[in-house]
Design a protein around this motif. Structure first.
Motif, PDB file in Angstrom:
ATOM      1  N   GLY A  10       0.790  -1.214   0.000  1.00 37.82           N
ATOM      2  CA  GLY A  10       0.000   0.000   0.000  1.00 37.82           C
ATOM      3  C   GLY A  10       0.829   1.274   0.000  1.00 37.82           C
ATOM      4  N   SER A  11       2.148   1.145   0.086  1.00 39.39           N
ATOM      5  CA  SER A  11       3.022   2.318   0.151  1.00 39.39           C
ATOM      6  C   SER A  11       3.310   2.881  -1.236  1.00 39.39           C
ATOM      7  N   VAL A  38       1.803  -9.459   1.897  1.00 40.48           N
ATOM      8  CA  VAL A  38       2.147 -10.354   3.006  1.00 40.48           C
ATOM      9  C   VAL A  38       1.729  -9.690   4.309  1.00 40.48           C
ATOM     10  N   GLN A  39       0.871 -10.355   5.028  1.00 44.80           N
ATOM     11  CA  GLN A  39       0.437  -9.894   6.338  1.00 44.80           C
ATOM     12  C   GLN A  39       1.192 -10.684   7.395  1.00 44.80           C
ATOM     13  N   GLN A  62      -6.867  -9.620   6.604  1.00 41.22           N
ATOM     14  CA  GLN A  62      -7.314  -9.832   5.226  1.00 41.22           C
ATOM     15  C   GLN A  62      -7.770  -8.512   4.616  1.00 41.22           C
ATOM     16  N   GLU A  63      -8.533  -7.739   5.368  1.00 40.50           N
ATOM     17  CA  GLU A  63      -8.999  -6.430   4.893  1.00 40.50           C
ATOM     18  C   GLU A  63      -7.828  -5.497   4.623  1.00 40.50           C
ATOM     19  N   GLN A  64      -6.838  -5.510   5.511  1.00 43.54           N
ATOM     20  CA  GLN A  64      -5.654  -4.662   5.309  1.00 43.54           C
ATOM     21  C   GLN A  64      -4.922  -5.070   4.028  1.00 43.54           C
ATOM     22  N   ALA A  68      -4.306  -2.814   0.665  1.00 42.19           N
ATOM     23  CA  ALA A  68      -2.950  -2.587   0.164  1.00 42.19           C
ATOM     24  C   ALA A  68      -2.835  -2.927  -1.314  1.00 42.19           C
ATOM     25  N   ILE A  69      -3.577  -3.921  -1.756  1.00 45.19           N
ATOM     26  CA  ILE A  69      -3.525  -4.362  -3.153  1.00 45.19           C
ATOM     27  C   ILE A  69      -4.390  -3.483  -4.061  1.00 45.19           C
ATOM     28  N   ALA A  70      -5.435  -2.877  -3.523  1.00 43.53           N
ATOM     29  CA  ALA A  70      -6.454  -2.198  -4.334  1.00 43.53           C
ATOM     30  C   ALA A  70      -5.893  -1.152  -5.296  1.00 43.53           C
TER      31      ALA A  70
END
Length: 142
Positions: A10-11, A38-39, A62-64, A68-70
């Motif tokens: 997400g960065s 990777v969480q 999972q939501e995080q 991050a991928i969105a």
């Protein structure tokens, strides 16, 4: 077809890696991208035991990962670059290496924070760890 793994958190650093892959595709390289988030499991789960159950924690992580991928997925969709996405739990450097091998990736492209040698020594670096031990070429994007 070039099969590229891009770890995303997400960065802005991770998104620069996505932009790099889009430029490769725009330059005529046929490729597919595998977005990986990777969480990390909690280091001390006993600290939150009783406050939140394991199922809730998994759902939150999972939501995080999805968040991050969105943005990366949106960029690839807009650029018409084929991709898949996956969220995995574990230690980032280890998971990235394993997924690159498991998915028969030709290359890993990942962003860096641009930390110096002292910071890498003290804090470690996922990018440095992957670059120094992956079985495929790793392109680091600053």
């Amino acid at each position: 077809m070039l099969n590229i793994l891009i770890p995303v958190d997400g960065s802005d650093n991770a998104l620069r890696a996505v932009d790099y892959a889009i430029k490769l595709a725009a330059g005529g390289k046929p490729l597919t991208v595998r977005l990986l988030n990777v969480q990390q499991p909690m280091l001390y789960p006993s600290l939150v035991e009783g406050l939140i159950n394991t199922q809730s924690m998994q759902a939150m992580l999972q939501e995080q990962g999805e968040a991050a991928i969105a943005v990366a997925a949106d960029k690839l969709t807009e650029a018409h670059v084929p991709f898949s996405q996956k969220i995995v739990f574990g230690k980032p450097a280890t998971v990235i290496r394993e997924q690159a091998n498991r998915a028969d990736c030709h290359r890993v492209i990942m962003g860096t924070r641009g930390s110096g040698t002292l910071q890498r020594f003290v804090f470690g670096s996922v990018a440095y760890s992957v670059a120094s031990s992956a079985g495929v070429p790793v392109t680091l994007i600053k």
